[in-house]
Design an enzyme around this catalytic site. Structure first.
Site, PDB file in Angstrom:
ATOM      1  N   THR A  10       9.979  -2.419  -2.360  1.00 36.20           N
ATOM      2  CA  THR A  10       9.295  -3.566  -2.950  1.00 36.20           C
ATOM      3  C   THR A  10       8.831  -3.170  -4.337  1.00 36.20           C
ATOM      4  O   THR A  10       8.886  -1.999  -4.709  1.00 36.20           O
ATOM      5  CB  THR A  10       8.073  -3.951  -2.090  1.00 36.20           C
ATOM      6  OG1 THR A  10       7.493  -5.140  -2.636  1.00 36.20           O
ATOM      7  CG2 THR A  10       7.022  -2.876  -2.116  1.00 36.20           C
ATOM      8  N   ALA A  53       4.051  -5.614   6.815  1.00 33.66           N
ATOM      9  CA  ALA A  53       3.610  -6.976   6.494  1.00 33.66           C
ATOM     10  C   ALA A  53       2.527  -7.430   7.451  1.00 33.66           C
ATOM     11  O   ALA A  53       1.551  -8.075   7.046  1.00 33.66           O
ATOM     12  CB  ALA A  53       4.804  -7.926   6.558  1.00 33.66           C
TER      13      ALA A  53
END
Lengths: 271, 251
Positions: free
Chosen positions: A67, A115
């Site tokens: 990311t 997440a």
């Protein structure tokens, strides 16, 4: 991330990542190895290696280390820019992940790592912040909010939480930016980039922030550019650039730009 | 009637009283007087010093305690109970600094003390704290504050208040004399506190202990010499006033 549990074989390689860095990689990490000679002590890599040491090769959970998230303070507040790609090994699981969590109208949290961990703890933080606001009749400071989060996750240190988040906001002392992770780090700073693409993002922002006194427009462009460059070179970042601006009245969602569109735009500017 | 409902703290009487709490308030009324004044740039706490025995060291009897650099409190009632409350408040001030990275506001610590007191009015096997507290200080933004708590766990903000023995007399005096002029300067605010205490304290300045917090400065206990000077000033002012009145009458 449920998809990743199905693709178990792909994610095992994450845990071997640390060991395979210098050796001959098998396909997956070839593109990154050449650039990987940077020491493993930077924030983003520390996030990965520490986690892989903790759990050993059996871990099947997918983490958003692939990311690029970035936040920096400037004269008119804080710019928060993130990509939106989730990968499971070399498979792109999603191009539309929301990596910025809106804790409350004046606090934002970014997501890197697990997440579920990020969104759960940040929602819990939102509840704590609201209770604080009701009890004390004033908004919570960014320092206090990040401290609450850091203390909450510290209790679970060593139990496999994976979370690397930047808490960004504006309080009565001005713009606030803190990096908090599940290892118990809590650092105040003017600029943070977290994730596999963070090195590329740092390069862009460091050179762009040389001239002080950026306008809001310039700062947004810088953030967008930095994420774009990171997605250009890092295979594990991509999708869209989500850009937020935190100012004295709270945060505003500035833009959501597809990196392919940005690519075309920057190319035409070059010509 | 009262006899049946005053044993347990957790029992209401038919007409809605919690007798144990009310008896605690009686205990407060037996304690020595304390007065608090909120000025513009200063907060003043004054207490009646109880006369100590000959062999007793005076310094160990302190009714004004600091809770943090910018907050302090005076109490009336059971000294032992006060010690516990002050300890808890001091710890809470530091805990707050640790978790929130900011000093407590006066309201926050008052709320904490009041919540603590209320908890003891609603648990089995415990009696309420027999103290009322006057909590003074400055918030981060420089506003002076004065709060009062009582054994039931309620708290209110005040411009000036008194607790303990003869609190009513002192409060009436303050109601008449607390004006904008009276607190115009720091010195005037201190003198107002002394005047209020002189109403009820015997033998003047020797039995008064005074502490002040000025904005951005820590608590300062006034020395007995300073108090004596101020007392003589006040007495002189009184005499001048009395003379003026006499002159007016004669002319």
């Amino acid at each position: 991330m449920a998809l990743a549990s199905v693709l178990q074989s792909e994610s095992v390689d994450f845990s071997n990542y640390g060991r395979q860095r210098r050796g001959f990689a098998s396909g997956l990490y070839e593109t990154e190895l050449g650039l990987e000679s940077v020491g493993g002590d930077s924030l983003s890599f520390a996030l990965r290696t520490s986690c892989s040491n903790g759990d050993g090769p059996d871990r099947k959970i997918e983490f958003l280390h692939g990311t690029t998230t970035l936040a920096f303070k400037f004269q008119h507040g804080v710019i928060v820019a993130v990509d939106s790609r989730a990968t499971a090994g070399s498979y792109i699981a999603s191009q539309t992940v929301k990596k910025v969590i809106e804790i409350n109208p004046y606090l934002l949290g970014t997501m890197a790592g697990g997440a579920a961990d990020c969104s759960f703890w940040e929602r819990l933080l939102a509840r704590q912040c609201r209770v604080y606001e009701l009890r004390n009749k004033e908004r919570i400071s960014v320092a206090a909010a990040s401290k609450l989060l850091a203390n909450m996750v510290y209790q679970y240190k060593g139990m496999g939480l994976s979370m690397g988040t930047m808490v960004c906001g504006w309080d009565k002392t001005g713009p606030g930016l803190y990096y908090v992770d599940s290892e118990g780090n809590r650092v105040c700073g003017d600029l943070f980039a977290v994730g596999s693409g963070s090195m590329y993002a740092y390069g862009i922002v460091d050179s762009g922030l040389k001239q002080k006194d950026l306008t809001v427009e310039e700062a947004c462009d810088l953030g967008r550019r930095a994420i774009y460059q990171a997605t250009y070179r890092d295979a594990y970042s991509g999708g869209q650039v989500n850009l937020y601006h935190v100012h004295s009245e709270g945060w505003t969602r500035v833009s959501q730009s597809d990196v392919l569109m940005l690519h075309q735009q920057y190319q035409s500017e070059k010509a | 009637m009262a006899a049946r409902y005053d044993r347990a703290i957790t029992v209401f009487s038919p007409d809605g009283h919690l007798f144990q709490v009310e008896y605690a308030q009686e205990a407060v009324k037996k304690g020595s007087t304390a007065v608090g004044i909120r000025g513009k740039d200063i907060v003043v706490l004054g207490v009646e010093k109880k006369s100590v025995a000959k062999l007793q060291e005076e310094r160990t009897v302190r009714k004004i305690c600091t809770l943090d650099d910018h907050v302090c409190m005076a109490f009336a009632g059971l000294t032992a109970d006060a010690r516990i409350v002050v300890n808890r408040a001091r710890v809470e001030c530091q805990s707050h600094r640790l978790t929130v990275e900011d000093p407590v506001t006066v309201e926050y610590i008052t709320r904490h003390i009041a919540t603590l007191k209320q908890r003891y009015t609603q648990s089995n096997g415990r009696r309420p704290f027999g103290i009322s507290a006057l909590i003074v200080g400055f918030d981060c933004d420089g506003t002076p504050r004065l709060y009062q708590t009582d054994p039931s766990g309620t708290y209110h903000a005040w411009k000036a208040n008194a607790i303990g023995r003869s609190a009513k007399t002192v409060r009436e005096f303050l109601e008449k004399n607390y004006t904008d002029e009276a607190i115009a300067t720091n010195n005037e605010s201190i003198k107002l506190a002394i005047k209020a205490l002189l109403e009820v304290v015997q033998s003047g300045g020797k039995n008064i202990e005074l502490a002040v917090i000025r904005r951005n400065q820590p608590l300062k206990l006034l020395e007995s010499k300073e108090i004596e000077t101020l007392v003589t000033e006040i007495e002189k002012e009184k005499e001048d006033e009395a003379e003026k009145k006499k002159q007016k009458k004669s002319t």
